[in-house]
Write an enzyme that holds these catalytic residues in place. Structure first.
Site, PDB file in Angstrom:
ATOM      1  N   GLU A 358       0.836  -1.196   0.000  1.00 53.98           N
ATOM      2  CA  GLU A 358       0.000   0.000   0.000  1.00 53.98           C
ATOM      3  C   GLU A 358       0.875   1.252   0.000  1.00 53.98           C
ATOM      4  OE1 GLU A 358      -4.203   0.276   1.828  1.00 53.98           O
ATOM      5  OE2 GLU A 358      -2.891   1.198   3.327  1.00 53.98           O
ATOM      6  N   HIS A 389       7.020 -27.203   2.786  1.00 48.84           N
ATOM      7  CA  HIS A 389       6.210 -28.259   2.178  1.00 48.84           C
ATOM      8  C   HIS A 389       5.105 -27.685   1.303  1.00 48.84           C
ATOM      9  CE1 HIS A 389       8.137 -31.427   4.593  1.00 48.84           C
ATOM     10  NE2 HIS A 389       8.253 -30.467   5.501  1.00 48.84           N
ATOM     11  N   LYS A 515     -14.002   1.638  -3.458  1.00 51.32           N
ATOM     12  CA  LYS A 515     -14.980   1.862  -2.386  1.00 51.32           C
ATOM     13  C   LYS A 515     -16.133   2.727  -2.881  1.00 51.32           C
ATOM     14  CE  LYS A 515     -12.022   3.449   0.712  1.00 51.32           C
ATOM     15  NZ  LYS A 515     -11.452   3.907   2.000  1.00 51.32           N
TER      16      LYS A 515
END
Length: 554
Positions: A358, A389, A515
């Site tokens: 950000e 793994h 937004k």
């Protein structure tokens, strides 16, 4: 708005050109050769900051590379910009704000005047209020509406109001000493809140609503649902006993039903992703107490002072930031793996994702001109040994260059015996830490594998090319202070890279449009009548399908 002078193009400077030519000379050199030619680099290419021992010798750099990178930093006026940040100059130019997360951890007797106010006094006024509140909570003096003491705090926030507290709470869980646990809600997906509250008792639950403006859509949606959960069980008058706020908007906090005496503020010079050591950390202080929280802040300050005063040549955040830039801009790497060999740091990589991506995920420079090189490292990772793994295969034998940061501790907080009963599971964990950095760097050649009797047709599959770079960060134990040191180490790396790229690392305009558009689309997907066509056929078809599957006219 602060005026912004046109910035020089760092990629057009002699310092950048010198690095480009240097890369042409050494870019393909193997770490094996670096260590053969400079056998002391494993001891000398290290730096100690506070409790952190940092080994950067397994990077594809020479002492000349580091000298040229420091020259680049000076060309970009890194020292001048650093001093401006610490002095409270408005270096967040697009929002005309100071950048003062470092003031959050200054000692009480320090003074820093910014815009006519001593911000250190303001910071400690809030810290004192937080301490007084959490003392009451932890002692049982503060009770819920029924008189029961609080046993769970639920932090409702998003972004920096969530990622930091979640990470720190998990990392410092051993320092919980008052019978209070914390939970965290961020996602507007109702499953998040429902699952969090499923086994809680309203009478013993306190909510911390963390929103600077007290208008963040996701946070207020969840807070309203949480208030309904409380009032359905305990009545409307219970809200004041079961909610506090971290905000600066007294009117909206009061309208919600929270007593503004129980509102803890912070300032516009603190960005969300830099705010865990502000009132945003209230949930953490409630669990670990004010003294441990003060130790946490002191850790930040140790690295702040080092970053502020150490020469660039021995300045840990500067060197690590420059090495990250070397890989991003000259070696073609796009991401950095963060691999803590500590399960308590399981959320550290996610926290750093926001901090770094950000901050430096920008394509426009601070003066409004487009960038001329790649910016913003992509951070990701998981704790060891789980990652071994899962994705280490790509790190070892894949085609992509992924520098890695290994973080480990000499002394465990938790330990158990190994399977045969005589060893330490922590020693087993750390043997993997050291082995992975060694194998990534030096690998194993076809000749070495064939000499072990491996069938010829299998040899190519087992070759480990090595030359995969890493930083090793080793501390004695994961304490509040050490965690603060680790966070600050990365904060100042972000700053270093941002200055050289010429970007504003402290705004985040890229999150705003989505937004705004979500607010515009909400009535479209919920209306009873047929929705208006969307401007693109993909979104239009998706909205109509969603509405149809929700039983609405499409």
């Amino acid at each position: 708005m602060t005026s912004v002078h046109t910035l020089p193009d760092i990629t057009a400077t002699p310092a950048w050109d010198a690095l480009r030519k240097h890369h042409d000379r050494i870019g393909d050199t193997h770490l094996r050769q670096f260590f053969e030619e400079d056998p002391d680099r494993g001891r000398e290419l290290t730096v100690t900051v506070g409790d952190l021992y940092i080994d950067y010798s397994k990077h594809r750099v020479t002492r000349e590379t580091l000298r040229l990178l420091v020259d680049l930093a000076r060309t970009a006026k890194l020292e001048e910009r650093r001093d401006q940040m610490f002095a409270g100059v408005h270096i967040n130019t697009s929002e005309d704000r100071a950048v003062l997360h470092t003031a959050l951890r200054l000692p009480r007797d320090a003074e820093l005047i910014v815009d006519g106010r001593n911000v250190v006094a303001d910071v400690h006024e809030v810290l004192d209020a937080m301490g007084e509140f959490t003392d009451r909570l932890r002692s049982g003096e503060w009770t819920g509406a029924t008189g029961k003491r609080i046993s769970t705090v639920v932090n409702i926030g998003i972004g920096g109001s969530d990622l930091g507290p979640v990470m720190v709470y998990q990392a410092l869980r051993h320092y919980a000493d008052a019978g209070i646990s914390a939970r965290f809600v961020s996602n507007v997906d109702p499953a998040d809140l429902i699952a969090t509250l499923a086994d809680l008792d309203p009478a013993t639950t306190l909510f911390i609503v963390a929103s600077k403006t007290f208008s963040t859509l996701e946070t207020l949606t969840n807070a309203t649902a949480a208030r309904r959960w409380i009032t359905d069980a305990l009545g409307d008058a219970a809200v004041a006993h079961h909610f506090v706020a971290v905000s600066t908007n007294k009117r909206l906090v009061d309208d919600f039903g929270i007593n503004t005496d129980n509102m803890f503020g912070f300032w516009d010079w603190v960005g969300g992703r830099y705010s865990v050591d502000s009132a945003i950390g209230l949930s953490v202080m409630a669990v670990i107490g004010r003294e441990a929280f003060a130790d946490f802040l002191s850790g930040f300050h140790i690295v702040d002072r080092h970053f502020q005063t150490a020469p660039l040549e021995s300045n840990a955040p500067v060197l690590l930031g420059l090495i990250g830039l070397w890989y991003s801009n000259f070696m073609g790497a796009q991401s950095r793996a963060v691999l803590p060999y500590s399960n308590d740091l399981a959320r550290f990589a996610a926290y750093l994702q926001q901090l770094t991506m950000e901050s430096n995920g920008k394509s426009t420079r601070a003066d409004g001109s487009p960038v001329t090189t790649d910016t913003g490292e992509i951070f990701w990772g998981e704790p060891g040994t789980n990652g071994q793994h899962a994705f280490y295969q790509l790190l070892h034998q894949g085609t992509r260059l992924v520098p890695a940061d290994f973080i480990g501790f000499s002394q465990p907080i938790d330990d158990l015996p190994t399977a045969e009963g005589s060893g330490s599971m922590h020693d087993l964990l750390m043997s993997n830490f050291f082995a992975q950095t060694q194998v990534l760097a030096f690998g194993k050649t076809a000749e070495e594998i064939a000499a072990e009797g491996t069938p010829a047709d299998i040899v190519p599959h087992k070759v480990m090319p090595g030359n995969r770079p890493s930083t090793s960060i080793l501390a004695n134990r994961l304490t509040p202070s050490v965690l603060g040191q680790l966070i600050a180490l990365y904060e100042h790396q972000v700053f270093t890279e941002g200055v050289i790229w010429g970007i504003d690392s402290f705004d985040q305009w890229g999150v705003e449009l989505g937004k705004t558009q979500a607010k515009a689309l909400l009535p479209v997907i919920t209306a009873n009548n047929s929705p208006a066509p969307q401007s693109d056929s993909s979104t239009d078809a998706l909205v109509r399908r969603y509405r149809s599957e929700r039983g609405r006219t499409s």
